[in-house]
Design an enzyme around this catalytic site. Structure first.
Site, PDB file in Angstrom:
ATOM      1  N   LYS A   1       0.939  -1.086  -0.107  1.00  0.00           N
ATOM      2  CA  LYS A   1      -0.001  -0.028   0.049  1.00  0.00           C
ATOM      3  C   LYS A   1       0.844   1.293   0.083  1.00  0.00           C
ATOM      4  CE  LYS A   1      -3.906  -2.271   2.158  1.00  0.00           C
ATOM      5  NZ  LYS A   1      -5.124  -2.390   3.292  1.00  0.00           N
TER       6      LYS A   1
ATOM      7  N   TYR B   1     -12.381  -2.244  -3.949  1.00  0.00           N
ATOM      8  CA  TYR B   1     -12.988  -2.416  -2.566  1.00  0.00           C
ATOM      9  C   TYR B   1     -14.578  -2.271  -2.511  1.00  0.00           C
ATOM     10  CZ  TYR B   1      -8.582  -2.126  -0.258  1.00  0.00           C
ATOM     11  OH  TYR B   1      -7.251  -2.367   0.179  1.00  0.00           O
TER      12      TYR B   1
ATOM     13  N   ASN C   1      -2.090  -0.060   7.007  1.00  0.00           N
ATOM     14  CA  ASN C   1      -1.534  -1.158   7.418  1.00  0.00           C
ATOM     15  C   ASN C   1      -0.615  -1.943   6.301  1.00  0.00           C
ATOM     16  OD1 ASN C   1      -3.510  -1.869   5.852  1.00  0.00           O
ATOM     17  ND2 ASN C   1      -4.675  -3.014   7.169  1.00  0.00           N
TER      18      ASN C   1
ATOM     19  N   HIS D   1      -2.276  -5.654   1.435  1.00  0.00           N
ATOM     20  CA  HIS D   1      -3.348  -6.347   1.308  1.00  0.00           C
ATOM     21  C   HIS D   1      -3.172  -7.446   0.847  1.00  0.00           C
ATOM     22  CE1 HIS D   1      -7.194  -7.740  -0.365  1.00  0.00           C
ATOM     23  NE2 HIS D   1      -6.478  -7.960  -1.541  1.00  0.00           N
TER      24      HIS D   1
ATOM     25  N   GLU E   1      -9.239 -10.644  -8.013  1.00  0.00           N
ATOM     26  CA  GLU E   1      -8.046  -9.599  -7.669  1.00  0.00           C
ATOM     27  C   GLU E   1      -6.958  -9.829  -8.648  1.00  0.00           C
ATOM     28  OE1 GLU E   1      -9.438  -9.172  -2.949  1.00  0.00           O
ATOM     29  OE2 GLU E   1      -7.349  -9.860  -3.552  1.00  0.00           O
TER      30      GLU E   1
HETATM   31  P1  ATP Z   1      -7.105  -6.260   3.221  1.00  0.00           P
HETATM   32  O1  ATP Z   1      -8.269  -6.656   2.378  1.00  0.00           O
HETATM   33  O2  ATP Z   1      -6.234  -4.824   2.698  1.00  0.00           O
HETATM   34  O3  ATP Z   1      -6.086  -7.277   2.893  1.00  0.00           O
HETATM   35  P2  ATP Z   1      -8.012  -7.161   5.653  1.00  0.00           P
HETATM   36  O4  ATP Z   1      -8.767  -8.079   4.593  1.00  0.00           O
HETATM   37  O5  ATP Z   1      -7.302  -7.610   6.692  1.00  0.00           O
HETATM   38  O6  ATP Z   1      -7.222  -5.999   4.705  1.00  0.00           O
HETATM   39  P3  ATP Z   1     -10.395  -5.695   5.275  1.00  0.00           P
HETATM   40  O7  ATP Z   1     -11.667  -6.014   6.360  1.00  0.00           O
HETATM   41  O8  ATP Z   1     -10.937  -6.389   4.096  1.00  0.00           O
HETATM   42  O9  ATP Z   1      -9.273  -5.984   5.911  1.00  0.00           O
HETATM   43  O10 ATP Z   1     -10.471  -4.139   5.306  1.00  0.00           O
HETATM   44  C1  ATP Z   1      -9.823  -3.452   3.998  1.00  0.00           C
HETATM   45  C2  ATP Z   1      -8.784  -2.422   4.453  1.00  0.00           C
HETATM   46  O11 ATP Z   1      -9.703  -1.416   4.663  1.00  0.00           O
HETATM   47  C3  ATP Z   1      -7.875  -2.737   5.716  1.00  0.00           C
HETATM   48  O12 ATP Z   1      -6.804  -3.366   5.318  1.00  0.00           O
HETATM   49  C4  ATP Z   1      -7.651  -1.469   6.222  1.00  0.00           C
HETATM   50  O13 ATP Z   1      -6.757  -0.568   5.398  1.00  0.00           O
HETATM   51  C5  ATP Z   1      -9.126  -0.696   6.089  1.00  0.00           C
HETATM   52  N1  ATP Z   1      -9.973  -0.961   7.305  1.00  0.00           N
HETATM   53  C6  ATP Z   1     -10.363  -1.979   7.580  1.00  0.00           C
HETATM   54  N2  ATP Z   1     -11.070  -1.904   8.947  1.00  0.00           N
HETATM   55  C7  ATP Z   1     -10.796  -0.491   9.159  1.00  0.00           C
HETATM   56  C8  ATP Z   1     -11.231   0.412  10.454  1.00  0.00           C
HETATM   57  N3  ATP Z   1     -11.995  -0.051  11.260  1.00  0.00           N
HETATM   58  N4  ATP Z   1     -10.879   1.672  10.311  1.00  0.00           N
HETATM   59  C9  ATP Z   1      -9.985   2.053   9.293  1.00  0.00           C
HETATM   60  N5  ATP Z   1      -9.578   1.088   8.360  1.00  0.00           N
HETATM   61  C10 ATP Z   1      -9.916  -0.034   8.099  1.00  0.00           C
HETATM   62 MG    MG Z   2      -9.849  -7.919   2.869  1.00  0.00          MG
END
Ligand code: ATP
Ligand code: MG
Length: 137
Positions: free
Chosen positions: A9, A49, A112, A115, A126
């Site tokens: 990211k 997303y 974070n 992804h 994806e």
């Molecule tokens: P990714 O899909 O990016 O691999 P993930 O599957 O662990 O991460 P998801 O629940 O799919 O998490 O959320 C996608 C992304 O949205 C997260 O990686 C983070 O960057 C952001 N995100 C998710 N939850 C929150 C939150 N509560 N507050 C802020 N940002 C969030």
């Molecule tokens: Mg995810």
């Protein structure tokens, strides 16, 4: 063998963490079989997303993901999807296991660093969203 889709990211690209993250993929036996650096526009990020549309974190997430270049890759290896998720650590870096990418490098729940696809279906979708067949080795 399985393949999965991964993004480094904008936060991690800005902080010069590409090499450190690739090191972890390769050390875990995940092979890079497709790689490119790109900048997402709002439409491309929104499409990626779409499952999170309407959630409170959705709009800031789109702004963050379009804030600078990202690196997208396809990782190949045994249990690549689960293995990559394990290396990444939990979404919330404060809950991630020490030694995971997010525990070691993430600066917030949003920013974070990485992804990773969460299922065979999402990996297929994806990968196809970013790569054509002739770009995957
Ligand atoms: P990714 O899909 O990016 O691999 P993930 O599957 O662990 O991460 P998801 O629940 O799919 O998490 O959320 C996608 C992304 O949205 C997260 O990686 C983070 O960057 C952001 N995100 C998710 N939850 C929150 C939150 N509560 N507050 C802020 N940002 C969030
Ligand atoms: Mg995810």
């Amino acid at each position: 063998v399985e393949t999965t889709f991964s993004i480094i990211k904008p936060d991690a690209v800005k902080r010069n963490l590409i090499g450190s993250i690739y090191q972890r993929f390769e050390a875990a036996g995940l092979k890079l079989v497709a790689v490119k650096m790109i900048q997402l526009d709002q439409a491309k990020a929104a499409g990626f997303y779409a499952e999170h549309l309407g959630r409170p974190f959705y709009e800031p997430l789109i702004d963050f993901m379009t804030s600078g270049p990202i690196v997208v890759q396809v990782l190949q290896g045994e249990n690549a999807i689960a293995k990559n998720r394990e290396i990444m650590g939990k979404t919330n870096f404060e809950e991630a296991e020490p030694g995971t990418i997010r525990a070691d490098f993430a600066s917030s729940v949003r920013e974070n660093c990485v992804h990773g696809s969460d299922s065979v279906e999402s990996a297929q979708r994806e990968i196809a969203y970013f790569f054509s067949a002739d770009e995957i080795f």
